[in-house]
Every structure is written in structure tokens, then in C-alpha cells.
Design a protein around this motif. Structure first.
Motif, PDB file in Angstrom:
ATOM      1  N   ILE A  27      -2.449  10.753   0.676  1.00 27.39           N
ATOM      2  CA  ILE A  27      -1.429  11.048   1.698  1.00 27.39           C
ATOM      3  C   ILE A  27      -0.034  10.880   1.100  1.00 27.39           C
ATOM      4  O   ILE A  27       0.852  11.726   1.290  1.00 27.39           O
ATOM      5  N   TYR A  28       0.168   9.815   0.350  1.00 30.72           N
ATOM      6  CA  TYR A  28       1.473   9.554  -0.276  1.00 30.72           C
ATOM      7  C   TYR A  28       1.817  10.656  -1.277  1.00 30.72           C
ATOM      8  O   TYR A  28       2.920  11.211  -1.251  1.00 30.72           O
ATOM      9  N   THR A  29       0.876  10.992  -2.150  1.00 33.54           N
ATOM     10  CA  THR A  29       1.121  12.008  -3.183  1.00 33.54           C
ATOM     11  C   THR A  29       1.386  13.372  -2.554  1.00 33.54           C
ATOM     12  O   THR A  29       2.334  14.061  -2.918  1.00 33.54           O
ATOM     13  N   TYR A  30       0.547  13.755  -1.601  1.00 36.58           N
ATOM     14  CA  TYR A  30       0.705  15.040  -0.925  1.00 36.58           C
ATOM     15  C   TYR A  30       2.066  15.120  -0.239  1.00 36.58           C
ATOM     16  O   TYR A  30       2.775  16.125  -0.356  1.00 36.58           O
ATOM     17  N   SER A  31       2.435  14.050   0.453  1.00 31.63           N
ATOM     18  CA  SER A  31       3.714  14.032   1.185  1.00 31.63           C
ATOM     19  C   SER A  31       4.899  14.217   0.255  1.00 31.63           C
ATOM     20  O   SER A  31       5.871  14.886   0.611  1.00 31.63           O
ATOM     21  N   ILE A  79       2.963   6.626   5.983  1.00 29.03           N
ATOM     22  CA  ILE A  79       2.374   5.491   5.248  1.00 29.03           C
ATOM     23  C   ILE A  79       3.217   4.246   5.525  1.00 29.03           C
ATOM     24  O   ILE A  79       4.441   4.280   5.410  1.00 29.03           O
ATOM     25  N   LEU A  80       2.553   3.142   5.857  1.00 27.81           N
ATOM     26  CA  LEU A  80       3.244   1.879   6.115  1.00 27.81           C
ATOM     27  C   LEU A  80       3.052   0.872   4.983  1.00 27.81           C
ATOM     28  O   LEU A  80       3.509  -0.257   5.088  1.00 27.81           O
ATOM     29  N   VAL A  81       2.401   1.301   3.914  1.00 33.21           N
ATOM     30  CA  VAL A  81       2.146   0.446   2.747  1.00 33.21           C
ATOM     31  C   VAL A  81       3.204   0.764   1.699  1.00 33.21           C
ATOM     32  O   VAL A  81       3.465   1.936   1.423  1.00 33.21           O
ATOM     33  N   PRO A  82       3.827  -0.249   1.094  1.00 34.05           N
ATOM     34  CA  PRO A  82       4.790   0.027   0.034  1.00 34.05           C
ATOM     35  C   PRO A  82       4.133   0.811  -1.108  1.00 34.05           C
ATOM     36  O   PRO A  82       2.995   0.497  -1.490  1.00 34.05           O
ATOM     37  N   PRO A  83       4.805   1.818  -1.643  1.00 32.14           N
ATOM     38  CA  PRO A  83       4.218   2.652  -2.698  1.00 32.14           C
ATOM     39  C   PRO A  83       3.692   1.856  -3.892  1.00 32.14           C
ATOM     40  O   PRO A  83       2.678   2.216  -4.476  1.00 32.14           O
ATOM     41  N   GLN A  84       4.342   0.759  -4.237  1.00 35.68           N
ATOM     42  CA  GLN A  84       3.900  -0.020  -5.396  1.00 35.68           C
ATOM     43  C   GLN A  84       2.547  -0.703  -5.156  1.00 35.68           C
ATOM     44  O   GLN A  84       1.901  -1.134  -6.102  1.00 35.68           O
TER      45      GLN A  84
END
Length: 100
Positions: A27-31, A79-84
Motif C-alpha cells: 500500500i505504501y509503495t503503490y501510494s 497508512i498509520l505506520v511510520p514508513p521506517q
């Protein structure tokens, strides 16, 4: 006492299972690639799973406080999780036929 060393069985150390982490990473990468969140159909194509499987995972991620969605708004996953804290996205291997 059974010892389960598999990280997928112990979500407490990262807040999510290995499988959930891969969904979050996708989800993060696609976004970031397409500048909008993926539709459930996009997630289904990537993970090669059924539509109900994707929907159940999205519901689970939301229930666990890892993502947020707006009701009745398509492509509203946040996304509610920090990317790191996200794992590196593992791409599925595509079986390519050598015969043409």
C-alpha cells in the motif's frame, strides 16, 4: 510448550504480522508510485489472492489501527505506520514459460 519462532505468529514485536507487513508495504509503495492509494483489485492482483481475502486483510489492518479508510470513498487507505517501521516489499516471482 510449543515454541513458534515464526514472526508471523508474533505480531507484538512489530505491531503486525509478516503478511500484514507485506500488505502495508505494498500500500505504501503503490501510494508513492501512483500518488493515490491502491484499490482492493490492485492489491488482489499483486498478491494473487481472492477479493474476499484482500477485503478481510484490509478490515483487519483497519481494526488493528494500522490503516485508516473513509467510508464509501474508494482508494482512501491511509497508512498509520511510520514508513521506517515497514518491511521491504517482496515481489512475487512470475513463472515465465520458455516456450513461445
Amino acid at each position: 510448550m510449543s515454541q513458534k519462532s515464526d514472526a508471523a505468529q508474533r505480531p507484538a514485536d512489530k505491531g503486525f504480522t509478516e503478511k500484514q507487513g507485506q500488505y502495508l508495504a505494498f500500500i505504501y509503495t503503490y501510494s508513492h508510485m501512483f500518488r493515490c492509494p491502491p484499490a482492493e483489485a490492485d492489491i488482489q492482483r499483486h498478491f494473487q489472492v481472492s477479493p474476499p481475502s484482500v477485503h478481510q486483510m484490509i478490515v483487519t489492518l483497519e481494526r488493528n489501527g494500522l490503516i485508516r479508510r473513509q467510508p464509501r470513498v474508494p482508494r482512501s487507505i491511509e497508512i498509520l505506520v511510520p514508513p521506517q517501521r515497514l518491511p521491504i516489499l517482496e515481489w512475487l516471482e512470475i513463472n515465465q514459460s520458455t516456450s513461445l
